[in-house]
Design a protein around this motif. Structure first.
Motif, short mmCIF file in Angstrom:
data_model
loop_
_atom_site.label_atom_id
_atom_site.label_comp_id
_atom_site.label_asym_id
_atom_site.label_seq_id
_atom_site.Cartn_x
_atom_site.Cartn_y
_atom_site.Cartn_z
N ASP A 122 0.87 -1.19 0.00
CA ASP A 122 0.00 0.00 0.00
C ASP A 122 0.91 1.23 0.00
OD1 ASP A 122 -2.00 1.83 0.32
OD2 ASP A 122 -2.79 1.02 2.19
N ALA A 124 0.81 4.08 -1.24
CA ALA A 124 0.27 5.44 -1.15
C ALA A 124 0.03 5.84 0.30
CB ALA A 124 -1.04 5.52 -1.94
N LEU A 125 -0.14 4.87 1.18
CA LEU A 125 -0.51 5.19 2.57
C LEU A 125 0.72 5.64 3.37
CD1 LEU A 125 -2.82 5.19 4.69
CD2 LEU A 125 -2.06 2.89 5.34
N GLN A 152 -7.87 7.82 5.38
CA GLN A 152 -6.87 7.08 4.59
C GLN A 152 -7.10 7.29 3.09
OE1 GLN A 152 -7.63 3.12 6.10
NE2 GLN A 152 -5.74 3.12 7.29
N ARG A 156 -4.33 8.99 0.70
CA ARG A 156 -3.75 8.26 -0.45
C ARG A 156 -3.88 9.07 -1.74
NH1 ARG A 156 -6.68 3.66 1.62
NH2 ARG A 156 -5.28 2.13 2.55
N PRO A 160 -0.06 11.01 -1.68
CA PRO A 160 0.43 9.63 -1.60
C PRO A 160 1.88 9.58 -1.14
CG PRO A 160 0.23 10.36 -3.88
CD PRO A 160 -0.39 11.42 -3.04
#
Ligand code: SAM
Length: 371
Positions: A122, A124-125, A152, A156, A160
């Protein structure tokens, strides 16, 4: 078994004390190791050397950077115009890698490496930002959880951690196997997302020669020890092909297995792949001739190339075949006068009539550079 917490615990120990069970023998370019602190060299839990694929000026992203060895090696190769980002989910590993950053910046003549907290499935998190949010708004009921999920999604999208199309080379050393099976697809999609068009992948990891039974997958020692979460040797390539990568290849394949468990061999490999420069197929009259030695070959987009035949290709495929990693296998014929571009990708086996290619600009006439 909670994969993430098992892996977190194991690598927190690995950041504090060297874990001999996690060490797989690798031969590195020793010249790049001279500048590195002994502690970083010793706490090496990799199984290959993806730093060999780094080029000058690259923006490199190292997935699961651990103590930072590959990042600090890559930093010597990218030069002062390049940049290296190490991403890891483990605070102890991040602290170890960052501890040596000021000294390494002096040795390298600049601070070209940064280590950031994140989950490689993940990208972008921003996990640090999320933890700051959670300090102010802890989750104790379904409503809080819905707010967190909303936060979240917004984070994102708006900021990001790793932006779309921002990386030249994604590398990783013995980490993909630690991601849960349910998240492995998403992991490869994320790699695709962050790469620039034409960007490259070089991933050293462990693969199995047979499917891994559930009882081995549920064993926390085997999973966190980079064994039972491994991809099967064919599936590893296939997941990259399925997610749009080109030229997916085993560039290195270790003959001797690293471990054998219940007769299943687990060995180190290095996979390389490329994200295509564009996805648009435009026909302008290009052709390629496959040199051989096989009667024909088929690429992952199902184009078929017969040995010695002038095969029709769109402009995108033409550039990929004549300039990319297979350039020695193809002779290129660019049209003398480009026709009006038509959106079109050649159906499998389409030949380009000689009359249409006569007088065209021929490239890659020799594959050896010798007489
Ligand atoms: C086997 S070690 C390899 C470390 C380093 N690449 C090396 O060559 O020494 C695995 C590293 O990946 C990190 N890691 C595992 N799963 C991860 C995930 N899902 N997201 C981010 N980091 C992860 C661990 O914290 C650990 O530092």
């Amino acid at each position: 078994m909670n994969v993430q917490s098992t892996v977190l615990d194991r690598y927190s120990e690995g950041a504090k004390e060297v874990q001999p069970d996690l060490c797989c023998p690798v031969s590195y370019n020793t010249e790049l190791l001279h500048a590195l602190p002994k502690e970083i060299i010793d706490k090496d839990y990799g199984c290959g050397d993806p730093s060999r694929y780094v080029r000058k000026g690259d923006v490199v992203l190292d997935l699961g950077s651990g103590a930072g060895k590959i990042c600090y090696m890559a930093a010597q190769l990218v030069g002062d115009k390049g940049q290296v980002i190490g991403i890891d989910m483990n605070d102890d590993m991040l602290a170890l890698a960052r501890k040596h950053q000021p000294d390494m910046a002096v040795k390298l003549g600049g601070n070209r490496v940064r280590f950031t907290k994140g989950n490689i499935q993940d990208l972008a998190l921003d996990v640090d930002a999320m933890e700051r949010y959670l300090e102010k708004a802890p989750v104790s009921n379904a409503r809080d959880l819905a707010s967190l999920t909303l936060w979240q999604s917004k984070q994102r999208l708006e900021q990001p951690l790793i932006a779309d199309s921002s990386v030249d080379l994604v590398i990783s050393n013995c980490v993909l196997n630690l991601v849960s099976d349910a998240e492995k697809q998403q992991l490869v999609q994320e790699i695709f997302r962050v790469l620039k068009p034409g960007g490259r992948v070089a991933i050293s990891d462990i693969v199995s020669d047979e499917p891994i039974p559930v009882h081995l997958k549920r064993d926390p020692e085997l999973w966190s020890g980079c064994i039972s979460g491994a991809f099967h040797e064919q599936e590893f390539l296939q997941v990259f092909v399925d997610n749009g990568f080109l030229a997916v290849t085993y560039d290195k394949w270790e003959a001797a297995p690293w471990q054998v468990v219940e007769g299943i061999e687990f060995r180190s490999v290095t996979l390389t792949a490329i994200k295509g420069a564009s996805s648009e197929c435009l026909d302008k009259g290009h052709a390629v001739i496959y040199r051989g030695p096989y009667a024909s070959i088929t690429d992952d987009e199902e184009h078929v190339f017969y040995r010695g035949e002038r095969m029709a290709v769109c402009e995108r495929t033409f550039h990929f075949l004549t300039e990319g990693p297979m350039k020695n296998d193809f002779i290129g014929i660019a049209p003398a006068i480009e026709r009006e571009p038509i959106p079109w990708c050649a159906p499998p086996g389409t030949k380009r009539p000689v009359a249409e290619t006569k007088g065209g600009i021929i490239s890659n006439t020799t594959n050896s550079g010798c007489c």
